[in-house]
Structures are given as structure tokens and as C-alpha cells.
Design a protein around this motif. Structure first.
Motif, PDB file in Angstrom:
ATOM      1  N   LEU A 101       6.074  79.731  16.518  1.00 45.43           N
ATOM      2  CA  LEU A 101       6.601  78.544  15.829  1.00 45.43           C
ATOM      3  C   LEU A 101       6.340  78.595  14.328  1.00 45.43           C
ATOM      4  N   VAL A 102       5.172  79.072  13.932  1.00 49.13           N
ATOM      5  CA  VAL A 102       4.818  79.061  12.507  1.00 49.13           C
ATOM      6  C   VAL A 102       5.219  80.357  11.795  1.00 49.13           C
ATOM      7  N   ASN A 103       5.858  81.274  12.526  1.00 51.10           N
ATOM      8  CA  ASN A 103       6.329  82.518  11.909  1.00 51.10           C
ATOM      9  C   ASN A 103       7.732  82.293  11.333  1.00 51.10           C
ATOM     10  N   PRO A 104       7.895  82.282  10.017  1.00 52.90           N
ATOM     11  CA  PRO A 104       9.212  82.022   9.428  1.00 52.90           C
ATOM     12  C   PRO A 104      10.234  83.119   9.721  1.00 52.90           C
ATOM     13  N   GLU A 105       9.755  84.305  10.113  1.00 54.77           N
ATOM     14  CA  GLU A 105      10.672  85.421  10.409  1.00 54.77           C
ATOM     15  C   GLU A 105      11.225  85.345  11.836  1.00 54.77           C
ATOM     16  N   ARG A 106      10.683  84.485  12.649  1.00 53.05           N
ATOM     17  CA  ARG A 106      11.075  84.404  14.063  1.00 53.05           C
ATOM     18  C   ARG A 106      12.199  83.392  14.233  1.00 53.05           C
ATOM     19  N   GLU A 107      13.326  83.805  14.789  1.00 56.49           N
ATOM     20  CA  GLU A 107      14.433  82.888  15.090  1.00 56.49           C
ATOM     21  C   GLU A 107      14.128  82.174  16.403  1.00 56.49           C
ATOM     22  N   LYS A 108      14.018  80.852  16.320  1.00 57.45           N
ATOM     23  CA  LYS A 108      13.616  80.049  17.466  1.00 57.45           C
ATOM     24  C   LYS A 108      14.836  79.308  18.015  1.00 57.45           C
ATOM     25  N   LEU A 109      15.003  79.318  19.334  1.00 60.66           N
ATOM     26  CA  LEU A 109      16.200  78.736  19.949  1.00 60.66           C
ATOM     27  C   LEU A 109      15.908  77.483  20.772  1.00 60.66           C
ATOM     28  N   THR A 110      14.997  77.576  21.722  1.00 64.52           N
ATOM     29  CA  THR A 110      14.723  76.460  22.639  1.00 64.52           C
ATOM     30  C   THR A 110      13.231  76.325  22.871  1.00 64.52           C
ATOM     31  N   LEU A 111      12.717  75.121  22.718  1.00 62.81           N
ATOM     32  CA  LEU A 111      11.305  74.850  22.983  1.00 62.81           C
ATOM     33  C   LEU A 111      11.206  73.830  24.109  1.00 62.81           C
ATOM     34  N   MET A 112      10.523  74.201  25.188  1.00 59.70           N
ATOM     35  CA  MET A 112      10.269  73.297  26.310  1.00 59.70           C
ATOM     36  C   MET A 112       8.758  73.090  26.414  1.00 59.70           C
ATOM     37  N   VAL A 113       8.339  71.823  26.446  1.00 62.77           N
ATOM     38  CA  VAL A 113       6.903  71.526  26.501  1.00 62.77           C
ATOM     39  C   VAL A 113       6.634  70.318  27.389  1.00 62.77           C
ATOM     40  N   THR A 114       5.437  70.274  27.919  1.00 64.10           N
ATOM     41  CA  THR A 114       4.977  69.054  28.578  1.00 64.10           C
ATOM     42  C   THR A 114       4.406  68.146  27.492  1.00 64.10           C
ATOM     43  N   PRO A 115       4.254  66.855  27.753  1.00 66.81           N
ATOM     44  CA  PRO A 115       3.674  65.963  26.731  1.00 66.81           C
ATOM     45  C   PRO A 115       2.302  66.420  26.251  1.00 66.81           C
ATOM     46  N   ASN A 116       1.474  66.918  27.164  1.00 61.23           N
ATOM     47  CA  ASN A 116       0.136  67.368  26.795  1.00 61.23           C
ATOM     48  C   ASN A 116       0.189  68.583  25.860  1.00 61.23           C
ATOM     49  N   ALA A 117       1.070  69.536  26.177  1.00 62.22           N
ATOM     50  CA  ALA A 117       1.217  70.726  25.328  1.00 62.22           C
ATOM     51  C   ALA A 117       1.770  70.338  23.960  1.00 62.22           C
ATOM     52  N   LEU A 118       2.707  69.386  23.927  1.00 63.79           N
ATOM     53  CA  LEU A 118       3.282  68.945  22.652  1.00 63.79           C
ATOM     54  C   LEU A 118       2.213  68.358  21.744  1.00 63.79           C
ATOM     55  N   ALA A 119       1.291  67.617  22.321  1.00 67.07           N
ATOM     56  CA  ALA A 119       0.212  67.031  21.527  1.00 67.07           C
ATOM     57  C   ALA A 119      -0.634  68.113  20.859  1.00 67.07           C
TER      58      ALA A 119
END
Length: 259
Positions: free
Chosen positions: A34-52
Motif C-alpha cells: 500500500l505504501v509503495n508508490p511504484e506498486r499499482e494497486k487494484l482491489t483491497l478487501m479487508v475486515t473491519p479489524n484489519a482496516l483499523a
């Protein structure tokens, strides 16, 4: 005029490569991507706990997550994957050409080449060691080596986002290219007469590349013929062979510039 089969195959491979995606999983691997600006990110799936736990990284990435109830969280992964409630679909990283990462990084760079090392856990561990010990790149082959996968990224513990991992068409050609750049290329072989330390004695100011083979078969004959020398890790007693990721770490430490 009909295109030759090899041309058609090359075009198909290039198209498939451009469309390929990887599902990363686990809090550490997902955060680093997520914090790598060179990485193209498409879809993020998380549980509420992981999102926190990932909130700052998600904000930095500027991606809108799909938040899923833990009881309904079924990402497109092997059921045995320990995802910790976080998965991220990404494009594979493009580190550029061999010359881009193997020249100019340091005065005496160190590089690892992998000959048919297919286990993603081994490659992930090697990337981790390479990052810690300052290697300029880890190089495998497009076929018969571990591609970027979630399992590799999780084992690498973030190193996949920072440690160049190139996959070349032909390992012997890559070795010759490195030799043309001034590299001393050493192939690891448990039966070799010369130790790593002896091979680099008086030559630590040169770029050095280490070639490691898969556990069991070791280096291919073509690889053995192409390297500058075959070397062994100096070991105490007759205790068998090391795991390839352990051997990579020890070998890198043995050839450090100020060793």
C-alpha cells in the motif's frame, strides 16, 4: 505473411504479462504494498479489524477498501493462506532491465542469481536476506523460478516491495551480461574445491554475483560452464547441505565488500 510461432508466442506472453495480477495477503505484505508508490494497486478487501490496523497505509495509498464482515470474508486465495483479514490485488512490479539495477548502485554491488529455485517460501526468504545484506538484485528466470505470489510476498515480509527481483529469459545470458559489466560470477557447489572466501580474496572491490541452484539438483550444467568459478561454503564437518535460503544469506555475508 504468417508470423512464426515463436513470434506469436512472444506476443501472447507479453500480453498475458501485462494483464497479470497478484493477490497479496497478510497485514505486513499488504501494508508494505500500500505504501509503495511504484506498486499499482487494484482491489483491497479487508475486515473491519484489519482496516483499523491499516488505516494510515490505506489513506496514503488513496484506495477505497471493500470492507467485509469476517464471517463472509472469502478472498480468492488458497483456503490455507493466513491472510489476517487483508488482501490486496496488485500488478507485478517492474524493476526494469538488468543493467538498471546491477550498475551504479554501489561501487562493488552484490547480486544473487537463482537457478531453478521454484519454492516461493525460499525465494521470499532470499529476498529478505538480500535486502538486509545490501544486495542490488535477486535474479531468477521467467520459467522454472518462483513468480510474484502472495506466499512469496508474505515470506519476504515486505522485502518484495523494496528488493529488486528480476526474472530473465535465459540465466546463462544474464551471467554473461554481468560478466560483461565486470562482475565476478561464482556458482555455489558443495563439492567445489575452492571456498567463497578464497575466491574473493583480493577481489572484494569488484562486483560479485552468486549463483545458487535448487536443493537436490543444484546448478544446471550450462550454468556451471558459464560461471567464472565454482565455490563452496566453508563448513565444519560432514553434515549435508544447507537450505538454499540459508546458503544465500551465508554466501552474501561471506562476499561483503569489507569482509
Amino acid at each position: 505473411m504468417k508470423k512464426p510461432k515463436w513470434v506469436v508466442q512472444k506476443e501472447q506472453d507479453k500480453k498475458a504479462e501485462a494483464q497479470a495480477t497478484v493477490w497479496l495477503f497478510g497485514l505486513h505484505a499488504v501494508r508494505d504494498a500500500l505504501v509503495n508508490p511504484e506498486r499499482e494497486k487494484l482491489t483491497l478487501m479487508v475486515t473491519p479489524n484489519a482496516l483499523a490496523k491499516l488505516e494510515d497505509a490505506v489513506a496514503q495509498a488513496g484506495i477505497t477498501p471493500e470492507v467485509v464482515d469476517p464471517r463472509k470474508f472469502r478472498p480468492p486465495l488458497d483456503p490455507s493462506s493466513v491472510h489476517q483479514g487483508a488482501v490486496l490485488e496488485v500488478r507485478p512490479l517492474n524493476w526494469g532491465r538488468l543493467e538498471d539495477v546491477c550498475i551504479g548502485q554501489t561501487t562493488a554491488p552484490r547480486v544473487l542469481l537463482l537457478d531453478r529455485v521454484t519454492d516461493p517460501h525460499n525465494v521470499g526468504a532470499i529476498l529478505r536476506s538480500a535486502e538486509v545484506l545490501g544486495a542490488s538484485a535477486v535474479i531468477g528466470t521467467r520459467h522454472h523460478s518462483a513468480p510474484e505470489t502472495g506466499a512469496l510476498a508474505k515470506t519476504a515480509s515486505g522485502a518484495l516491495e523494496r528488493q529488486p527481483y528480476l526474472r530473465v529469459r535465459n540465466l546463462a545470458d544474464a551471467i554473461r551480461a554481468l560478466q560483461g559489466m565486470g562482475y565476478l560470477v561464482l556458482g555455489l557447489d558443495g563439492e567445489a574445491a575452492t571456498t567463497i572466501e578464497a575466491a574473493v580474496e583480493g577481489r572484494r572491490d569488484r562486483p560479485v554475483a552468486l549463483v545458487l541452484g535448487a536443493e537436490g539438483p543444484g546448478l544446471r550444467e550450462k550454468t556451471r560452464e558459464t560461471v567464472d568459478a565454482l565455490v563452496r561454503i566453508d563448513a565444519a564437518g560432514q553434515f549435508g547441505s544447507l537450505n538454499v535460503s540459508n546458503a544465500a544469506a551465508i554466501a552474501l555475508y561471506a562476499v561483503r565488500e569489507n569482509g
